[in-house]
Scaffold this motif. Structure first.
Motif, PDB file in Angstrom:
ATOM      1  N   TYR A   1       0.832  -1.209   0.000  1.00 23.54           N
ATOM      2  CA  TYR A   1       0.000   0.000   0.000  1.00 23.54           C
ATOM      3  C   TYR A   1       0.867   1.261   0.000  1.00 23.54           C
ATOM      4  O   TYR A   1       0.587   2.229  -0.725  1.00 23.54           O
ATOM      5  CB  TYR A   1      -0.924   0.004   1.221  1.00 23.54           C
ATOM      6  CG  TYR A   1      -2.259  -0.656   0.976  1.00 23.54           C
ATOM      7  CD1 TYR A   1      -3.188  -0.105   0.092  1.00 23.54           C
ATOM      8  CD2 TYR A   1      -2.622  -1.830   1.640  1.00 23.54           C
ATOM      9  CE1 TYR A   1      -4.411  -0.709  -0.122  1.00 23.54           C
ATOM     10  CE2 TYR A   1      -3.845  -2.436   1.433  1.00 23.54           C
ATOM     11  CZ  TYR A   1      -4.738  -1.864   0.545  1.00 23.54           C
ATOM     12  OH  TYR A   1      -5.953  -2.472   0.313  1.00 23.54           O
ATOM     13  N   LEU A   2       1.923   1.270   0.804  1.00 20.65           N
ATOM     14  CA  LEU A   2       2.821   2.427   0.838  1.00 20.65           C
ATOM     15  C   LEU A   2       3.538   2.607  -0.497  1.00 20.65           C
ATOM     16  O   LEU A   2       3.712   3.736  -0.975  1.00 20.65           O
ATOM     17  CB  LEU A   2       3.830   2.260   1.974  1.00 20.65           C
ATOM     18  CG  LEU A   2       3.260   2.224   3.399  1.00 20.65           C
ATOM     19  CD1 LEU A   2       4.370   1.994   4.414  1.00 20.65           C
ATOM     20  CD2 LEU A   2       2.496   3.504   3.712  1.00 20.65           C
ATOM     21  N   SER A   3       3.949   1.494  -1.102  1.00 16.11           N
ATOM     22  CA  SER A   3       4.620   1.586  -2.398  1.00 16.11           C
ATOM     23  C   SER A   3       3.676   2.073  -3.483  1.00 16.11           C
ATOM     24  O   SER A   3       4.070   2.853  -4.359  1.00 16.11           O
ATOM     25  CB  SER A   3       5.200   0.220  -2.772  1.00 16.11           C
ATOM     26  OG  SER A   3       5.817   0.256  -4.034  1.00 16.11           O
ATOM     27  N   LEU A   4       2.420   1.635  -3.450  1.00 12.45           N
ATOM     28  CA  LEU A   4       1.445   2.097  -4.436  1.00 12.45           C
ATOM     29  C   LEU A   4       1.115   3.570  -4.234  1.00 12.45           C
ATOM     30  O   LEU A   4       0.793   4.284  -5.189  1.00 12.45           O
ATOM     31  CB  LEU A   4       0.177   1.246  -4.341  1.00 12.45           C
ATOM     32  CG  LEU A   4      -0.831   1.343  -5.491  1.00 12.45           C
ATOM     33  CD1 LEU A   4      -0.187   0.915  -6.789  1.00 12.45           C
ATOM     34  CD2 LEU A   4      -2.054   0.499  -5.194  1.00 12.45           C
ATOM     35  N   LEU A   5       1.194   4.033  -3.003  1.00 12.94           N
ATOM     36  CA  LEU A   5       0.978   5.452  -2.732  1.00 12.94           C
ATOM     37  C   LEU A   5       2.108   6.307  -3.298  1.00 12.94           C
ATOM     38  O   LEU A   5       1.885   7.447  -3.712  1.00 12.94           O
ATOM     39  CB  LEU A   5       0.858   5.665  -1.216  1.00 12.94           C
ATOM     40  CG  LEU A   5       0.465   7.054  -0.715  1.00 12.94           C
ATOM     41  CD1 LEU A   5      -0.917   7.434  -1.224  1.00 12.94           C
ATOM     42  CD2 LEU A   5       0.495   7.095   0.805  1.00 12.94           C
ATOM     43  N   ILE A   6       3.323   5.776  -3.329  1.00 11.22           N
ATOM     44  CA  ILE A   6       4.475   6.500  -3.870  1.00 11.22           C
ATOM     45  C   ILE A   6       4.578   6.317  -5.381  1.00 11.22           C
ATOM     46  O   ILE A   6       4.760   7.284  -6.131  1.00 11.22           O
ATOM     47  CB  ILE A   6       5.772   6.011  -3.191  1.00 11.22           C
ATOM     48  CG1 ILE A   6       5.693   6.225  -1.686  1.00 11.22           C
ATOM     49  CG2 ILE A   6       6.983   6.709  -3.765  1.00 11.22           C
ATOM     50  CD1 ILE A   6       5.509   7.655  -1.274  1.00 11.22           C
ATOM     51  N   ASN A   7       4.455   5.075  -5.854  1.00 10.88           N
ATOM     52  CA  ASN A   7       4.638   4.749  -7.270  1.00 10.88           C
ATOM     53  C   ASN A   7       3.403   4.000  -7.749  1.00 10.88           C
ATOM     54  O   ASN A   7       3.243   2.799  -7.490  1.00 10.88           O
ATOM     55  CB  ASN A   7       5.900   3.908  -7.454  1.00 10.88           C
ATOM     56  CG  ASN A   7       6.119   3.480  -8.890  1.00 10.88           C
ATOM     57  OD1 ASN A   7       5.579   4.089  -9.822  1.00 10.88           O
ATOM     58  ND2 ASN A   7       6.901   2.435  -9.079  1.00 10.88           N
ATOM     59  N   THR A   8       2.518   4.687  -8.445  1.00 10.81           N
ATOM     60  CA  THR A   8       1.268   4.059  -8.894  1.00 10.81           C
ATOM     61  C   THR A   8       1.483   3.092 -10.051  1.00 10.81           C
ATOM     62  O   THR A   8       0.558   2.344 -10.398  1.00 10.81           O
ATOM     63  CB  THR A   8       0.262   5.141  -9.324  1.00 10.81           C
ATOM     64  OG1 THR A   8       0.855   5.970 -10.330  1.00 10.81           O
ATOM     65  CG2 THR A   8      -0.144   6.002  -8.139  1.00 10.81           C
ATOM     66  N   LYS A   9       2.651   3.074 -10.649  1.00  8.32           N
ATOM     67  CA  LYS A   9       2.929   2.137 -11.739  1.00  8.32           C
ATOM     68  C   LYS A   9       3.396   0.771 -11.251  1.00  8.32           C
ATOM     69  O   LYS A   9       3.631  -0.121 -12.079  1.00  8.32           O
ATOM     70  CB  LYS A   9       4.000   2.715 -12.669  1.00  8.32           C
ATOM     71  CG  LYS A   9       3.549   3.929 -13.450  1.00  8.32           C
ATOM     72  CD  LYS A   9       4.632   4.385 -14.399  1.00  8.32           C
ATOM     73  CE  LYS A   9       4.174   5.585 -15.218  1.00  8.32           C
ATOM     74  NZ  LYS A   9       5.226   6.026 -16.161  1.00  8.32           N
ATOM     75  N   ASN A  10       3.531   0.611  -9.963  1.00  8.17           N
ATOM     76  CA  ASN A  10       4.010  -0.654  -9.414  1.00  8.17           C
ATOM     77  C   ASN A  10       2.892  -1.694  -9.503  1.00  8.17           C
ATOM     78  O   ASN A  10       1.998  -1.752  -8.649  1.00  8.17           O
ATOM     79  CB  ASN A  10       4.460  -0.454  -7.965  1.00  8.17           C
ATOM     80  CG  ASN A  10       5.253  -1.636  -7.430  1.00  8.17           C
ATOM     81  OD1 ASN A  10       5.270  -2.710  -8.025  1.00  8.17           O
ATOM     82  ND2 ASN A  10       5.904  -1.440  -6.306  1.00  8.17           N
ATOM     83  N   ASP A  11       2.923  -2.509 -10.557  1.00  4.70           N
ATOM     84  CA  ASP A  11       1.870  -3.517 -10.756  1.00  4.70           C
ATOM     85  C   ASP A  11       1.911  -4.606  -9.692  1.00  4.70           C
ATOM     86  O   ASP A  11       0.868  -5.165  -9.332  1.00  4.70           O
ATOM     87  CB  ASP A  11       2.010  -4.139 -12.142  1.00  4.70           C
ATOM     88  CG  ASP A  11       1.707  -3.143 -13.251  1.00  4.70           C
ATOM     89  OD1 ASP A  11       1.134  -2.079 -12.957  1.00  4.70           O
ATOM     90  OD2 ASP A  11       2.056  -3.426 -14.417  1.00  4.70           O
ATOM     91  N   LEU A  12       3.080  -4.947  -9.209  1.00  7.84           N
ATOM     92  CA  LEU A  12       3.174  -5.975  -8.181  1.00  7.84           C
ATOM     93  C   LEU A  12       2.508  -5.531  -6.889  1.00  7.84           C
ATOM     94  O   LEU A  12       1.841  -6.320  -6.217  1.00  7.84           O
ATOM     95  CB  LEU A  12       4.642  -6.325  -7.931  1.00  7.84           C
ATOM     96  CG  LEU A  12       4.926  -7.500  -6.996  1.00  7.84           C
ATOM     97  CD1 LEU A  12       4.349  -8.780  -7.565  1.00  7.84           C
ATOM     98  CD2 LEU A  12       6.424  -7.647  -6.765  1.00  7.84           C
ATOM     99  N   ALA A  13       2.655  -4.256  -6.529  1.00  9.75           N
ATOM    100  CA  ALA A  13       2.002  -3.733  -5.326  1.00  9.75           C
ATOM    101  C   ALA A  13       0.491  -3.717  -5.488  1.00  9.75           C
ATOM    102  O   ALA A  13      -0.252  -4.011  -4.547  1.00  9.75           O
ATOM    103  CB  ALA A  13       2.523  -2.338  -5.020  1.00  9.75           C
ATOM    104  N   LEU A  14       0.012  -3.386  -6.695  1.00 14.83           N
ATOM    105  CA  LEU A  14      -1.439  -3.389  -6.906  1.00 14.83           C
ATOM    106  C   LEU A  14      -2.001  -4.799  -6.831  1.00 14.83           C
ATOM    107  O   LEU A  14      -3.102  -5.006  -6.317  1.00 14.83           O
ATOM    108  CB  LEU A  14      -1.761  -2.757  -8.253  1.00 14.83           C
ATOM    109  CG  LEU A  14      -3.247  -2.584  -8.553  1.00 14.83           C
ATOM    110  CD1 LEU A  14      -3.503  -1.217  -9.181  1.00 14.83           C
ATOM    111  CD2 LEU A  14      -3.766  -3.668  -9.496  1.00 14.83           C
ATOM    112  N   ALA A  15      -1.262  -5.770  -7.339  1.00 17.04           N
ATOM    113  CA  ALA A  15      -1.749  -7.154  -7.285  1.00 17.04           C
ATOM    114  C   ALA A  15      -1.884  -7.653  -5.856  1.00 17.04           C
ATOM    115  O   ALA A  15      -2.790  -8.434  -5.545  1.00 17.04           O
ATOM    116  CB  ALA A  15      -0.798  -8.066  -8.067  1.00 17.04           C
ATOM    117  N   LEU A  16      -1.022  -7.193  -4.958  1.00 16.13           N
ATOM    118  CA  LEU A  16      -1.056  -7.640  -3.563  1.00 16.13           C
ATOM    119  C   LEU A  16      -2.091  -6.896  -2.732  1.00 16.13           C
ATOM    120  O   LEU A  16      -2.389  -7.321  -1.608  1.00 16.13           O
ATOM    121  CB  LEU A  16       0.325  -7.473  -2.932  1.00 16.13           C
ATOM    122  CG  LEU A  16       1.424  -8.388  -3.469  1.00 16.13           C
ATOM    123  CD1 LEU A  16       2.774  -7.993  -2.900  1.00 16.13           C
ATOM    124  CD2 LEU A  16       1.122  -9.845  -3.144  1.00 16.13           C
TER     125      LEU A  16
END
Length: 548
Positions: free
Chosen positions: A165-180
């Protein structure tokens, strides 16, 4: 030389200082050893799908290619080493995933630092980094994970969701973070939803989050003219996708409204904890893991904030991950949350430098702990498209027969008590040979002739040469029609034996019996005479009265 943990930290700090000059994006995320292994598993499964049609890969193959990948990228592989099958395709898929997600791995950071420094001194040697990523060297930076009473596997999965969630808040292109994080906690967004979002991102050549956000914003603000079509597969998941976007919007509001980085980071962590433990009981392992992880992250955020303040007073770090653009209309909004973003990026970098998971099977296996009430958080299972039944496989004959019998029983009503006229009722039940009628190919006629038209055949009566009895009955040998409805007087070949008034009983003339060899001829029918109308008593007198 410095300690290995400090050398790794300094290597990442050097990359952050030069990141605005090397990368187009200033919020590039660093993948640690565990994330690199998960991305490699996805890349190998993608290549396997292209080759054999199955999005599947064995754990032993992943570990073998993992070692080969590290040796190849660190330039430690001997020149005469054998090259693995499909390794070029796997490497291309791996690098493509990192590029699309705006992420880098630790091996790429080491290569960048070598080019930037330009001297012979190395912060981290390739051999040391290989030992660290392989799990043979455990003296990396200290991790904030402490030994707890809850299950270590559940704790690791919950901690991974927090950082995603923190990584998606910083980098919205992180597909791995969105999948989790897409369906954790449960938002009724399973594998089918993720597959639809993935196809939408592929069609528009964007990231998963941008495709998802564009759809939700078009639904909310687009109006009738710009709304997605009714046939859009994402329309079936509007409620869950809107809930996910709304939660991320709330995190963005906290990030922009709270100026103190320490307080803002703590609020973001508490918001994630609140959504994870919603609906969980006190005895649930997810509840205990979320509480412990949130407390650890809050303490670490406060420590990092204090360290960054001391460093900035001493001369500054030179890290500017959220530098506002010159064309920004509202500079206050552009600068809002800048220090918090810097703090969260330092927290994510520290997690990326944590030692890798000792048990690779727990990390890559599909038997992940259940965090959303439906299924585990395995990325490989989520990226695999759900199996759709084509209907080509027929149902077994036994099941078809049983289903037909069940359908027949449901149509038959309860039996009722029948009277002495039961022969007039019609049975509702069908015979078993009509229900279970499965003709084989050998029983089906190859040539079917049209049915002949029915011909009206007159009934022929053979009368014997014996005379009729005195009672008017025929003797034996006379063939009469079987139907009892036809009057006897209409049967050809017979003479009316009924006595008439004023006359004696007359015997009928018997026709000559034809020769047995001669074919029978159709009997001639006598022309019907119109019966004379008889008047009832008094009808003639009444008719003459009204006659004019």
């Amino acid at each position: 030389m410095k300690a290995f943990g400090d050398a790794l930290t300094q290597m990442v700090k050097t990359f952050r200082q030069e990141c605005p000059r090397l990368k187009q994006s200033e919020r590039t995320t660093v993948h640690g050893a565990d994330a690199m292994l998960m991305v490699l598993q996805l890349a190998m499964a993608d290549v396997s799908k292209q080759q054999s049609g199955e999005f599947k890969v064995a754990l032993s193959d992943v570990l073998m290619v993992w070692k080969h990948l590290l040796l190849h990228k660190l330039h430690l592989q001997s020149p005469g080493a054998a090259r693995l099958e499909n390794y070029d395709l796997i490497l291309e898929a791996y690098e493509g995933f990192l590029k699309r997600s705006n992420t880098v791995d630790l091996v790429d950071i080491l290569s960048v630092c070598k080019e930037l420094r330009g001297d012979s001194e190395e912060l981290v040697s390739p051999v040391q980094l290989f030992e660290f990523l392989s799990g043979n060297k455990g003296d990396g930076p200290a991790s904030s994970v402490s030994s707890t009473s809850c299950s270590s596997q559940v704790k690791a999965a919950v901690r991974r969701v927090f950082y995603s969630y923190l990584s998606l808040l910083i980098n919205t292109k992180n597909d791995l973070a969105l999948a989790l994080t897409l369906d954790v906690p449960s938002r009724s967004l399973g594998r089918q939803t993720f597959t639809d979002v993935k196809h939408a991102a592929q069609n528009s050549s964007t990231s998963l989050f941008l495709a998802l956000m564009s759809f939700v914003r078009a639904i909310q603000l687009g109006g009738k003219g710009y709304a997605p079509a009714e046939s859009d597969p994402l329309r079936k998941h509007v409620k869950g996708l809107s809930s996910f976007v709304q939660f991320l919007d709330s995190l963005e509001e906290i990030l922009g409204d709270t100026p103190d980085p320490s307080v803002c980071g703590s609020k973001v962590v508490l918001a994630i904890r609140a959504v994870l433990v919603k609906g969980c009981s006190d005895e649930d392992a997810v509840m205990a893991a979320a509480e412990e992880t949130a407390a650890e992250l809050k303490d670490r955020i406060c420590q990092l904030n204090r360290i960054q303040k001391e460093t900035s007073l001493a001369g500054g770090t030179g890290i500017s991950p959220a530098r506002p653009k010159a064309y920004a209309v509202n500079h206050a909004t552009a600068y809002g949350g800048r220090d918090t973003v810097k703090l969260l990026m330092a927290l994510l970098d520290e997690e990326a430098l944590a030692p890798p998971c000792a048990n690779k099977a727990e990390l890559l296996s599909e038997d992940q702990p259940v965090l959303n009430g439906i299924e585990g958080t395995c990325v490989l299972t989520l990226y695999r498209s759900p199996e759709v039944s084509t209907g080509s496989s027929p149902e077994p004959l036994k099941n078809r027969v049983q289903s037909r019998l069940d359908l027949l029983k449901s149509k038959v009503g309860p039996r009722t008590i029948r009277s002495q006229f039961a022969c007039t009722y019609r049975d509702q039940e069908l015979p078993l040979n009509r229900v279970l009628h499965f003709p084989s190919t050998s029983q089906v006629p190859t040539c079917v002739h049209p049915a002949p038209k029915p011909k009206t055949v007159a009934v022929e009566v053979l009368v014997s040469d014996k005379p009729l009895s005195s009672e008017g009955h025929m003797a034996t040998g006379v063939l009469a029609p079987k139907s009892g409805n036809a009057p006897l007087s209409r049967v050809p070949g017979l003479v009316n034996t009924k006595k008439t008034k004023g006359s004696k009983r007359k015997q009928a003339d018997v026709e000559k019996i034809r020769h047995e060899d001669e074919p029978p001829q159709k009997a001639k029918q006598r022309p019907r005479t119109k019966a004379k109308k008889k008047l009832i008593a008094g009808q003639a007198t009444l008719g003459s009265f009204f006659r004019v």
